[in-house]
Every structure is written in structure tokens, then in C-alpha cells.
Design an enzyme around this catalytic site. Structure first.
Site, PDB file in Angstrom:
ATOM      1  N   SER A  69      33.899  34.651  37.061  1.00  0.00           N
ATOM      2  CA  SER A  69      34.475  33.549  36.299  1.00  0.00           C
ATOM      3  C   SER A  69      35.964  33.736  36.103  1.00  0.00           C
ATOM      4  O   SER A  69      36.516  34.802  36.291  1.00  0.00           O
ATOM      5  CB  SER A  69      33.793  33.438  34.939  1.00  0.00           C
ATOM      6  OG  SER A  69      34.289  34.449  34.094  1.00  0.00           O
ATOM      7  N   LYS A  70      36.564  32.660  35.700  1.00  0.00           N
ATOM      8  CA  LYS A  70      38.004  32.614  35.546  1.00  0.00           C
ATOM      9  C   LYS A  70      38.508  33.669  34.558  1.00  0.00           C
ATOM     10  O   LYS A  70      39.603  34.184  34.698  1.00  0.00           O
ATOM     11  CB  LYS A  70      38.386  31.218  35.059  1.00  0.00           C
ATOM     12  CG  LYS A  70      39.828  30.843  35.284  1.00  0.00           C
ATOM     13  CD  LYS A  70      40.047  29.411  34.847  1.00  0.00           C
ATOM     14  CE  LYS A  70      41.512  29.010  35.010  1.00  0.00           C
ATOM     15  NZ  LYS A  70      41.720  27.618  34.631  1.00  0.00           N
ATOM     16  N   ARG A  71      37.687  33.944  33.588  1.00  0.00           N
ATOM     17  CA  ARG A  71      38.123  34.830  32.520  1.00  0.00           C
ATOM     18  C   ARG A  71      38.546  36.228  32.984  1.00  0.00           C
ATOM     19  O   ARG A  71      39.485  36.799  32.458  1.00  0.00           O
ATOM     20  CB  ARG A  71      37.012  34.965  31.460  1.00  0.00           C
ATOM     21  CG  ARG A  71      37.021  33.850  30.441  1.00  0.00           C
ATOM     22  CD  ARG A  71      36.307  34.286  29.176  1.00  0.00           C
ATOM     23  NE  ARG A  71      36.991  35.397  28.523  1.00  0.00           N
ATOM     24  CZ  ARG A  71      36.359  36.408  27.941  1.00  0.00           C
ATOM     25  NH1 ARG A  71      35.059  36.460  27.929  1.00  0.00           N
ATOM     26  NH2 ARG A  71      37.041  37.366  27.358  1.00  0.00           N
TER      27      ARG A  71
ATOM     28  N   GLY B 110      39.871  37.005  35.589  1.00  0.00           N
ATOM     29  CA  GLY B 110      41.010  36.940  36.484  1.00  0.00           C
ATOM     30  C   GLY B 110      40.609  37.238  37.905  1.00  0.00           C
ATOM     31  O   GLY B 110      39.463  37.570  38.191  1.00  0.00           O
TER      32      GLY B 110
END
Length: 495
Positions: A259-261, A263
Site C-alpha cells: 500500500s501507499k503508506r 512508500g
RNA sequence: GGCCCUAUGGUCAAGCGGUUAAGACACCGCCCUUUCACGGCGGUAACUCGGGUUCGAUUCCCGAUAGGGUCACCA
């Protein structure tokens, strides 16, 4: 029939590394089968559009060498569309969807729904309270088409929903999962056309894939559950459904979806970090697919040659940065030196080691630098760390082993003789180092580690580093001498 | 929670009823290099757990467990 596949992202931001892999597999499959690979833009959610997303996407795909034959392309900084089945941007196909939704409405396979968001939300909450799976309750299912049409035409806000038969098993064959069966009772009367007149993914994807002659739908596994809805639509239209190929997810080290979190999920992040497209693609191909033989390093042509859907795995794979690094380091070692040097320059500038002018002026020096540190690099961003010894003027022997070297009994003897030889040298090239070390060995009797290690430490502060001969050349006379002096002062201070 | 899917070393993975259960990354050791890397060689390490089926299960079936997906007028 010739193979036609598509990659159909929505322009809502960056290209996720998982999407990149989906694009790759589509591309490989098309090339392998002499088919066509189409790029379509799925921009039916107007609220999520992100400016510049299409351009970025095209850039990164092209950087990776994944080129499509049809669809949206960038030409002279402008977005154009090429191919017979356009438009390839869904927001430009609204008329088409309108026509096909009428057909569905008339066939009774879809119906108008006038329920407000509030009502839907309330129904949902009630169902949740009763521990039921939230689902549309069919409130508008039984209005007559004439009545509903009239209301819709008068401008009453409405959507069009899919009318799914009750308790019917929908079966489809997935190329990686085999036979998949889902009962319609576990499916919802999916909205096909939204209040704003735009189609939802589920409707647009079916119409477009059919109209564009798509033979194989290769996409992420998050679509498996909704595939029966798509299959039902194909049947309702009397169209032949394509073959579905659902790819396993790429997970993070906690086995969660990337996920984007955390990075580093945007393909562009990897570019920024100095991964080469060949390395990224090579590694990505290997997560979720394996070749018949034991080859690990692939050029794109080799991937095309070896790729087959039969060897796509069913289970999700963890994205392993270590292995990516290893794959990428292969390409760094093999790259053309001129090209690699050019690619390295931004990292030298970013680190503050050189100005742009300096890199132009001293391009040969940069090439020498890159030529010796490339073998230690797994990404270009590591240049900052690996090249530091050539730019820092203070020697900081922080490492315990390094400090030990400087405490050696013969350290001053080495420094003195080294200084003298360098002072008297006319040119310091790679050969100079070779001769120098031989001479010092002869004169002092030190050899091997007891010779090289202390010298490396008083010149660089490190016990590891690139080849000493080249290190001397790159450092140059002035720097070598000033460093020896620096270390002398340092030793006095730290006695 | 309902439904769907998945399950081999720390990771990627081969295997598709009988194998000493490949290979790669990572890790450790040795060799090469008068240094550092690269490279070469070797080592540690796995079939989630129960039941079946079978002469024989990592492999087939069922269940448990764990993980993932999905349950939007997002894709």
C-alpha cells in the site's frame, strides 16, 4: 483469432508497482503471441481524477519498455489516440454506454433505481445490525420500465442497476485459478450507470473489452469476485466472454497488500531511487511467474520468449527488495559506461558532491568514478554512500576496526613514505598505484592487508572501499596529501 | 462476519503419487584478489496441522488453522 489484451488503469495518481506488473504480463503475453496490447484509460470516476496522471503513466510505462500498439499515446508532449477501436478514453465513450445500457434495460437485465444515498445507507446499517451482508434490497426492481423511464427522463436522479437472477451459479474459467463458481445470491445488483451518467467500471469494462475485441483479460485478483457480474453481462448481450486471467497480489513483508503508506509502491519511486528499468522489470516478472528453466536474469526479449500464463502462480508473493537489488546490480554492472555515467550524474549533484558544471567539465573523472563503484551498487542512489570518500574532506574513522588501523605501530612510517612518494609523483594514474604499493612493500616489508588496510583508512577513513589504485587516481595528488596531513592532526588530537 | 481464493526454507520459487524435495535472494564459511569489490566453491534452512484415498502422499479429497481477496453511484 489473434490475441488482443489491454492494460486499463484509471488516472487517479501514480502507477502502482502491482499495476506495472499487470501491464508487463499483458505486454509479454501479447508479444509472445504476436498479438496486440492496448492501453485504455478508465476515467469514469470523475471525482478521483488527478491531473497529469495519464502523462506520468505513459512516461513510466515507456521508461520500462512496455510499449503498446493501440490506445492512448504521447506524441510531442501531447496525448493522442491511435488505433481502430477508439476512443480509448472511457469518458469519451459515454454515447456508446448509453446505447448499450438501453439494450440491457429493454432486455430486462437492468433496471432504473431511484433510491437516495440516504435510503441506501439506512438499509445498509439495518442489514449490518442484523449481521447480514450489506446488499441492495431490490426496492426499485419491480417498477415497470415505462414508468421508470418516464421518471428518469423527467430528470429524477437515478442509477441503472444490473438485474441479477436469484440463486444462480455463475461459472467461469480462470486461466490461473481454474473453474470459479459464484452464486448470484452472494452478488449485488451492481450499479451500471451512476447518477452522473457515467458508467461504473463493471459496465464500461465489459462493453469496451467486447468492442475492442479483447481476447484475454489479464488483471489483478481483486477482480475475481466481480467477474461473475461481467460474465453475466456478456451473456445478457449474447457476447462471448474473453478468457480471464487473475494475477495474484504482490504483498509487503507483513503479507499485506502493498500500500501507499509504506512508500515505494509507485513505479516512479524506484526510478527515482536509481533502479534501472531492466532491473525493475526483470525482478517484477519473477514475482508471480517462474520460467521453465532456472534463468534469473532476463532481457525483455527473453521474458517475452519464456513467458506463459500456465506458469503464473496462484499465491501472492512478497516484494523482496533484497532480490530486486541483486537483479538490478547485474544490470548496473553490464550497462554501457557512458550511459550509466550520465544516469549517475543527478545523484552526484543531489548529494551535493558536484555541481552540474563540474560534472560536465570533469566527465572523464565521473566515468572513472562510476566505473569503479558500479560493482558495489545495487541502485544508483547508493552512489551517495559509495562515492562519499572522494568528496568528504574530513576523515572520520568511526568504525572500531578503522580506529585500530590508525593505532598501528607502523602507521606513521607508512604515512611518511606514502606522502613522500606521492609528492614526488608526476602523474597519479592507476598504474602509479600498482608501482607505489610494490615499492612500499619492498622498502618497508609490509604487504597484503597490513599494507593496504592502514593506507585505505588514512586516505578514506573506511576499511572497505573500491580498488586502491583507482582510488588514488580519483583522489589526486592534492587530496591525498591534504588527507595525510589531516590524519596526522587527527592523531595528535586523539592521542 | 458471509462468500471466494491461497498454503514448499526468512523471501521468490521448481515439483504436478515413488525425488538424496531443484534453483535464486539473504545469511555464514572458504577460494580468488598483495587491498576492497566482482566472481567461484561450499554450508545452515522448507513440504502448516489433522483425518481420509492409495502398496505409497509435498503432490488427490475432506476438515482445521493461517494468510489474502471481496462485500461502493472506487477502480
Amino acid at each position: 483469432m489473434s490475441v488482443r489484451v489491454r492494460f486499463a488503469p484509471s488516472p487517479t495518481g501514480f502507477v502502482h508497482i502491482g499495476s506495472l506488473r499487470t501491464a508487463l504480463y499483458n505486454y509479454l503475453f501479447a508479444k509472445k503471441n504476436n498479438g496486440s496490447y492496448i492501453l485504455r484509460i478508465e476515467d469514469t470516476d470523475q471525482s478521483r481524477l488527478v491531473g497529469g496522471a495519464v502523462e506520468n503513466m505513459l512516461d513510466i510505462l515507456s521508461w520500462c519498455g512496455i510499449e503498446h500498439n493501440e490506445g492512448v499515446v504521447k506524441k510531442d508532449d501531447e496525448i493522442i489516440q491511435v488505433g481502430e477501436c477508439g476512443p480509448y478514453i472511457q469518458s469519451e465513450r459515454l454515447g456508446i454506454y448509453k446505447k448499450y445500457i438501453q439494450e440491457l434495460l429493454e432486455k430486462g437485465c437492468a433496471y432504473y433505481c431511484f433510491c437516495s444515498k440516504e435510503r441506501l445507507e439506512q438499509v445498509r446499517e439495518e442489514q449490518l445490525e442484523r449481521h447480514e451482508t450489506p446488499k441492495y434490497d431490490g426496492h426499485c426492481r419491480d417498477y415497470s420500465l415505462e414508468e421508470a423511464k418516464e421518471r428518469a427522463e423527467k430528470g429524477e436522479p437515478c442509477v441503472v442497476r444490473l438485474r441479477l437472477p436469484e440463486n444462480k451459479d455463475i461459472i467461469f474459467n480462470d486461466a490461473v485459478r481454474g473453474r470459479v463458481v459464484v452464486n448470484t445470491n452472494d452478488l449485488d445488483d451492481q450499479v451500471l450507470i451512476k447518477t452522473d451518467g457515467f458508467p461504473t467500471y463493471h459496465f464500461a469494462v465489459v462493453v469496451d473489452d467486447y468492442l475492442m475485441g479483447i481476447t484475454h483479460v489479464i488483471r489483478g485478483e481483486e477482480w475475481v469476485i466481480s467477474t461473475p457480474k461481467h460474465v453475466y453481462l456478456y451473456e445478457a448481450f449474447g457476447w462471448q466472454a474473453p478468457l480471464f486471467v487473475h494475477l495474484p497480489n504482490i504483498l509487503n513483508s507483513e503479507r499485506k497488500k502493498l500500500s501507499k503508506r509504506q512508500g515505494d509502491v509507485a513505479a516512479a519511486d524506484f526510478k527515482k531511487k536509481g533502479y534501472l528499468p531492466e532491473g525493475l522489470i526483470n525482478y517484477l516478472a519473477l514475482v508471480g511467474w517462474s520460467p521453465e528453466d532456472e534463468q534469473e536474469i532476463f532481457k525483455m526479449e527473453e521474458l517475452i520468449e519464456s513467458f506463459s500464463i500456465e506458469r503464473v502462480s496462484k499465491s501472492g508473493g512478497i516484494f523482496d527488495t533484497d532480490k530486486l537489488n541483486w537483479v538490478n546490480s547485474h544490470f548496473i554492472k553490464e550497462y554501457d559506461l557512458d550511459v550509466l555515467s550520465k544516469l549517475s550524474i543527478p545523484y552526484l549533484i543531489e548529494a551535493g558532491y558536484m555541481t552540474e558544471e563540474e560534472t560536465i567539465e570533469k566527465i572523464d573523472w565521473v566515468k572513472d568514478l562510476v566505473s569503479i563503484i558500479r560493482e558495489r551498487l545495487s541502485s544508483l542512489a547508493e552512489i551517495k554512500k559509495e562515492a562519499a570518500i572522494f568528496f568528504n574532506n574530513e576523515i572520520k574513522p568511526e568504525n572500531e576496526e578503522a580506529k585500530e588501523m590508525l593505532r598501528l605501530a607502523h602507521i606513521h612510517e607508512l604515512m611518511n613514505i606514502f606522502e613522500e612518494k606521492v609528492k614526488n609523483a608526476e602523474t597519479i594514474d592507476q598504474n602509479f598505484g600498482k608501482i607505489l604499493f610494490k615499492q612500499i612493500q619492498k622498502e618497508t616489508g609490509y604487504k597484503g592487508k597490513e599494507l593496504y588496510m592502514p593506507i585505505r583508512v588514512f586516505l578514506t577513513g573506511e576499511i572497505h572501499g573500491p580498488d586502491m589504485g583507482m582510488t588514488l587516481k580519483l583522489l589526486g595528488k592534492e587530496k591525498i596529501l591534504s588527507r595525510i596531513q589531516y590524519v596526522r592532526d587527527y592523531l595528535i588530537k586523539n592521542q
